[in-house]
Design a protein around this motif. Structure first.
Motif, PDB file in Angstrom:
ATOM      1  N   LEU A  23       0.102   6.387   1.743  1.00 12.50           N
ATOM      2  CA  LEU A  23      -0.629   5.246   1.213  1.00 12.50           C
ATOM      3  C   LEU A  23      -1.666   5.724   0.220  1.00 12.50           C
ATOM      4  O   LEU A  23      -2.396   6.683   0.495  1.00 12.50           O
ATOM      5  N   ASP A  24      -1.752   5.052  -0.936  1.00 10.33           N
ATOM      6  CA  ASP A  24      -2.807   5.339  -1.910  1.00 10.33           C
ATOM      7  C   ASP A  24      -3.903   4.309  -1.699  1.00 10.33           C
ATOM      8  O   ASP A  24      -3.642   3.110  -1.718  1.00 10.33           O
ATOM      9  N   LEU A  36       0.817  -1.221   0.000  1.00  9.67           N
ATOM     10  CA  LEU A  36       0.000   0.000   0.000  1.00  9.67           C
ATOM     11  C   LEU A  36       0.849   1.269   0.000  1.00  9.67           C
ATOM     12  O   LEU A  36       0.370   2.341  -0.359  1.00  9.67           O
ATOM     13  N   THR A  48      -9.560   7.737  -5.282  1.00 10.00           N
ATOM     14  CA  THR A  48      -8.266   7.378  -4.708  1.00 10.00           C
ATOM     15  C   THR A  48      -7.761   8.543  -3.874  1.00 10.00           C
ATOM     16  O   THR A  48      -7.690   9.677  -4.358  1.00 10.00           O
ATOM     17  N   SER A  72       3.102   4.097  -1.098  1.00  9.48           N
ATOM     18  CA  SER A  72       3.498   4.672  -2.381  1.00  9.48           C
ATOM     19  C   SER A  72       4.740   5.552  -2.245  1.00  9.48           C
ATOM     20  O   SER A  72       5.472   5.746  -3.216  1.00  9.48           O
ATOM     21  N   LYS A  73       4.979   6.086  -1.039  1.00 13.38           N
ATOM     22  CA  LYS A  73       6.095   7.007  -0.839  1.00 13.38           C
ATOM     23  C   LYS A  73       6.434   7.036   0.648  1.00 13.38           C
ATOM     24  O   LYS A  73       5.560   6.809   1.487  1.00 13.38           O
ATOM     25  N   THR A  94      -4.674   9.844  -1.045  1.00  8.02           N
ATOM     26  CA  THR A  94      -3.371   9.592  -0.449  1.00  8.02           C
ATOM     27  C   THR A  94      -3.459  10.014   1.005  1.00  8.02           C
ATOM     28  O   THR A  94      -3.805  11.158   1.297  1.00  8.02           O
TER      29      THR A  94
END
Length: 171
Positions: free
Chosen positions: A149-150, A136, A157, A138-139, A159
């Motif tokens: 988390l996206d 989950l 969607t 993303s960065k 973040t």
């Protein structure tokens, strides 16, 4: 029982949640504000604080959403149920509820800090709610100790930020 989302003015979540719990107690199981545990630097040292996970949103569990809709109009604050289409209110999907319950502690509705390591270019979470949910992420912001988390929430969607401390990095 289904889980619904109420939009409120940002910063007023606790006030409106208290009103909903007080005025709609007979038709809801609970109204809550999901929170996240993050680390902040205050006067040179790191402390743990709790922030609102979804600013401007409350979650309400009920099996009588029609009654909740009628009573929300009487609350002296801005409230809007999400997922309203043609007078039908759509609750959070099973996937969204499963995602929330997998990360939050059930009693205090907090996504606690996670701890992890970086092996090469892969994040491995060793402790906390993100353990087993590394896909989950993303960065990562290692300096602020945050994971981004996206996820699908509210029909789109989003973040979201949760606490993640990387204790070690191997190249």
């Amino acid at each position: 029982m289904a889980l619904y989302v109420i939009q409120v003015v940002g910063g007023k979540e606790q006030h409106v949640c208290d009103l909903v719990n007080k005025l709609l107690s007979e038709s809801i199981k609970e109204c809550f504000i999901p929170r996240r545990e993050v680390m902040r630097r205050v006067e040179g040292s790191w402390i743990s604080i709790r922030e609102t996970l979804f600013p401007g949103y409350l979650f309400v569990e009920t099996d009588n959403i029609q009654h909740v809709m009628e009573r929300l109009a009487r609350i002296p604050a801005f409230t809007r149920l999400l997922g309203v289409s043609d007078e039908k209110v759509i609750p959070l999907s099973q996937d969204e509820v499963a995602w929330l319950t997998a990360l939050m502690k059930p009693l205090d509705k907090v996504v606690e800090m996670s701890v992890g390591v970086i092996e090469g270019d892969q994040v491995i979470v060793t402790d906390g709610p993100l353990k087993g949910h590394e896909a989950l992420i993303s960065k990562i912001d290692r300096h602020k100790r945050l994971a981004f988390l996206d996820m699908r929430m509210f029909g789109r969607t989003k973040t979201i930020k949760v606490g993640l401390e990387i204790v070690r990095k191997h190249a």
